[in-house]
Design an enzyme around this catalytic site. Sequence first.
Site, PDB file in Angstrom:
ATOM      1  N   THR A  43       1.076  -1.202  -0.067  1.00 41.86           N
ATOM      2  CA  THR A  43      -0.010  -0.119  -0.006  1.00 41.86           C
ATOM      3  C   THR A  43       0.608   1.204  -0.063  1.00 41.86           C
ATOM      4  O   THR A  43       1.974   1.325   0.812  1.00 41.86           O
ATOM      5  CB  THR A  43      -0.940  -0.224   1.012  1.00 41.86           C
ATOM      6  OG1 THR A  43      -1.750  -0.932   1.669  1.00 41.86           O
ATOM      7  CG2 THR A  43      -1.878   1.690   1.163  1.00 41.86           C
ATOM      8  N   LEU A  76      -5.224  10.053   3.227  1.00 45.44           N
ATOM      9  CA  LEU A  76      -4.286  10.887   1.893  1.00 45.44           C
ATOM     10  C   LEU A  76      -5.241  11.976   1.166  1.00 45.44           C
ATOM     11  O   LEU A  76      -3.949  12.274  -0.392  1.00 45.44           O
ATOM     12  CB  LEU A  76      -3.858   9.877   1.494  1.00 45.44           C
ATOM     13  CG  LEU A  76      -2.746   9.253   2.876  1.00 45.44           C
ATOM     14  CD1 LEU A  76      -2.298   7.906   1.408  1.00 45.44           C
ATOM     15  CD2 LEU A  76      -1.887   9.790   2.972  1.00 45.44           C
ATOM     16  N   GLY A  84      -4.105   7.027  -1.841  1.00 42.63           N
ATOM     17  CA  GLY A  84      -5.757   6.487  -2.619  1.00 42.63           C
ATOM     18  C   GLY A  84      -6.921   7.006  -1.307  1.00 42.63           C
ATOM     19  O   GLY A  84      -7.373   6.609  -1.415  1.00 42.63           O
ATOM     20  N   GLN A  85      -6.159   6.659  -0.545  1.00 45.47           N
ATOM     21  CA  GLN A  85      -6.358   6.199   0.912  1.00 45.47           C
ATOM     22  C   GLN A  85      -7.266   7.775   1.794  1.00 45.47           C
ATOM     23  O   GLN A  85      -6.733   8.335   1.349  1.00 45.47           O
ATOM     24  CB  GLN A  85      -5.776   6.179   2.700  1.00 45.47           C
ATOM     25  CG  GLN A  85      -5.606   4.477   2.210  1.00 45.47           C
ATOM     26  CD  GLN A  85      -3.844   4.291   1.836  1.00 45.47           C
ATOM     27  OE1 GLN A  85      -3.728   4.868   0.348  1.00 45.47           O
ATOM     28  NE2 GLN A  85      -2.507   3.580   2.671  1.00 45.47           N
ATOM     29  N   GLN A  86      -8.572   8.255   2.490  1.00 48.53           N
ATOM     30  CA  GLN A  86      -9.235   9.188   2.364  1.00 48.53           C
ATOM     31  C   GLN A  86      -8.649   9.977   2.331  1.00 48.53           C
ATOM     32  O   GLN A  86      -8.900  11.027   2.801  1.00 48.53           O
ATOM     33  CB  GLN A  86      -9.992   7.768   2.964  1.00 48.53           C
ATOM     34  CG  GLN A  86     -11.630   9.335   2.636  1.00 48.53           C
ATOM     35  CD  GLN A  86     -13.390   8.175   3.278  1.00 48.53           C
ATOM     36  OE1 GLN A  86     -13.497   8.430   4.076  1.00 48.53           O
ATOM     37  NE2 GLN A  86     -13.766   9.437   1.999  1.00 48.53           N
TER      38      GLN A  86
END
Length: 203
Positions: free
Chosen positions: A55, A82, A78-80
């Site tokens: 990831t 970030l 792409g995590q929220q």
Amino acid sequence: MYTLLHGFYKYLIQKDEYCVLILGLDNAGKTTYLEAAKTKFTKKYKAMNPNRITTTVGLNIGKIDVDGVLLNFWDLGGQQELQSLWDKYYAECHAVIYIVDSSDRDRVSESKETFDRMIASEHLSGVPLLVLANKQDIPDCMGVHTVKPIFNQNAHLIGARDIMLMATSALNGDGVDEGIRWLVDCIKRNSVDRPPRNHEDNL
Ligand code: G3D
Ligand code: MG
């Protein structure tokens, strides 16, 4: 005389360099796609084993040369939490590749909302956009005919810019070459509005 010749030499070997953001939800395949792009366009590049791609927490970067045009890719996490960092890069970029996991029906609306927030940014207006319906190798995934109308709903946000939705499999490399070549043509056309940086090799 030396200065003149050196200046002429620099002019001959300098290349146009452009920045391309790779965006999309976590797990969409962004880092795998960057590896596939490097493999396609870099002679002797030894691709990383997909099992070793973890990831992305910060930023992965990669550079490729497409017929003398240098593309500098920025693959952002792409995590929220970030996603709020993405817009720091908008003003600097020359194109965006937005990757959708076509096998994940549960998150396609989340991906579409994230996409809409991105294209609404004034800092990205006019920037060419390549949307990739990725993971087409997975049986029963959503095809282009399903993904396209979802991401085309807000045409007013897309505005006047080059946009294309293509099918890809970052895992086996299908569609990677065509997408990047299409994007390079768009970036060159848009270079009056977003000029390249000049890159000088080994100077
Ligand atoms: P991200 O950078 O967008 O977060 P990654 O996504 O590139 O890390 O990929 C997330 C997972 O999706 C990885 O699987 C990767 O192998 C897989 N993947 C990426 N692209 C494709 C594709 O085109 N087809 C298939 N079948 N899988 C893909 P793991 O299992 O390592 O989590
Ligand atoms: Mg990643």
